[in-house]
Design a protein around this motif. Structure first.
Motif, mmCIF file in Angstrom:
data_model
loop_
_atom_site.group_PDB
_atom_site.id
_atom_site.type_symbol
_atom_site.label_atom_id
_atom_site.label_comp_id
_atom_site.label_asym_id
_atom_site.label_seq_id
_atom_site.Cartn_x
_atom_site.Cartn_y
_atom_site.Cartn_z
ATOM 1 N N GLY A 178 -7.097 4.219 -11.344
ATOM 2 C CA GLY A 178 -6.603 3.251 -12.309
ATOM 3 C C GLY A 178 -5.254 2.655 -11.963
ATOM 4 N N ALA A 179 -4.668 3.039 -10.831
ATOM 5 C CA ALA A 179 -3.370 2.480 -10.440
ATOM 6 C C ALA A 179 -3.532 0.995 -10.124
ATOM 7 C CB ALA A 179 -2.822 3.209 -9.221
ATOM 8 N N ASP A 180 -2.593 0.198 -10.620
ATOM 9 C CA ASP A 180 -2.675 -1.234 -10.378
ATOM 10 C C ASP A 180 -2.253 -1.546 -8.941
ATOM 11 O OD1 ASP A 180 -0.120 -0.381 -11.008
ATOM 12 O OD2 ASP A 180 0.502 -2.328 -11.749
ATOM 13 N N THR A 181 -2.638 -2.731 -8.472
ATOM 14 C CA THR A 181 -2.281 -3.146 -7.129
ATOM 15 C C THR A 181 -0.831 -3.598 -7.094
ATOM 16 O OG1 THR A 181 -3.066 -5.383 -7.559
ATOM 17 C CG2 THR A 181 -4.621 -3.866 -6.531
ATOM 18 N N ILE A 182 -0.237 -3.522 -5.926
ATOM 19 C CA ILE A 182 1.151 -3.918 -5.741
ATOM 20 C C ILE A 182 1.128 -5.262 -5.016
ATOM 21 C CG2 ILE A 182 3.370 -3.257 -4.748
ATOM 22 C CD1 ILE A 182 2.298 -0.347 -4.715
ATOM 23 N N GLY A 183 1.201 -6.329 -5.782
ATOM 24 C CA GLY A 183 1.176 -7.659 -5.171
ATOM 25 C C GLY A 183 0.190 -8.557 -5.867
ATOM 26 N N LYS A 203 0.875 -1.174 0.000
ATOM 27 C CA LYS A 203 0.000 0.000 0.000
ATOM 28 C C LYS A 203 0.908 1.218 0.000
ATOM 29 C CE LYS A 203 -3.989 1.937 2.279
ATOM 30 N NZ LYS A 203 -4.939 1.793 3.381
ATOM 31 N N LEU A 204 0.638 2.168 -0.892
ATOM 32 C CA LEU A 204 1.568 3.263 -1.125
ATOM 33 C C LEU A 204 0.848 4.597 -1.230
ATOM 34 C CD1 LEU A 204 4.462 4.251 -1.941
ATOM 35 C CD2 LEU A 204 3.814 3.718 -4.290
ATOM 36 N N LYS A 205 1.489 5.625 -0.682
ATOM 37 C CA LYS A 205 1.042 7.003 -0.861
ATOM 38 C C LYS A 205 2.297 7.832 -1.117
ATOM 39 C CE LYS A 205 -2.321 8.980 1.487
ATOM 40 N NZ LYS A 205 -3.094 9.636 2.567
ATOM 41 N N VAL A 206 2.284 8.610 -2.204
ATOM 42 C CA VAL A 206 3.403 9.492 -2.546
ATOM 43 C C VAL A 206 2.847 10.909 -2.650
ATOM 44 C CG1 VAL A 206 5.219 10.044 -4.204
ATOM 45 C CG2 VAL A 206 4.588 7.666 -3.805
#
Length: 98
Positions: A64-69, A47-50
C-alpha cells in the motif's frame, strides 16, 4: 550420480532461526537504499528500500505504499526517495514497528 538405483537424494531442511524484533536506537541502525526508475517520457520515480539492521526488518516498501514521483529529473527522484527514507527512519525511531 547413481541413475540405476531409483533413489533420489534426500532433502534436509533446517528450521528458520527466529530473530526477535529489535528496535533501532539511532540512525546508524538503519540502511537506506535510494535509486530511481522510469524514463523521460513517463517521468522518473524514486525507488526506496529501508532496512532496520538490528533485526533485518524491511520497513519500506510495504503493501500500500504510495509511489515516489513522478519527477522531471533523476536527481530529484533520488533526492525525494532519500527524504522519504529519512522520514521512515525517524518514524521508526519515535514509534518502533515491532
Amino acid at each position: 550420480m547413481n541413475r540405476g538405483s531409483g533413489k533420489r537424494p534426500k532433502l534436509v531442511f533446517f528450521p528458520a532461526r527466529f530473530i526477535p524484533p529489535t528496535p533501532g536506537l539511532n540512525k546508524n541502525d538503519y540502511e537506506i537504499y535510494a535509486t530511481y526508475y522510469g524514463s523521460i517520457a513517463s517521468g522518473f520515480f524514486g525507488k526506496l528500500k529501508v532496512i532496520r539492521k538490528t533485526d533485518g526488518k524491511l520497513l519500506f516498501p510495504y503493501d500500500g505504499a504510495d509511489t515516489i514521483g513522478p519527477f522531471e529529473t533523476i536527481e530529484v527522484a533520488v533526492r525525494a526517495a532519500k527524504a522519504r527514507g529519512e522520514e521512515v527512519v525517524n518514524g521508526d525511531l519515535n514509534f518502533p514497528e515491532l
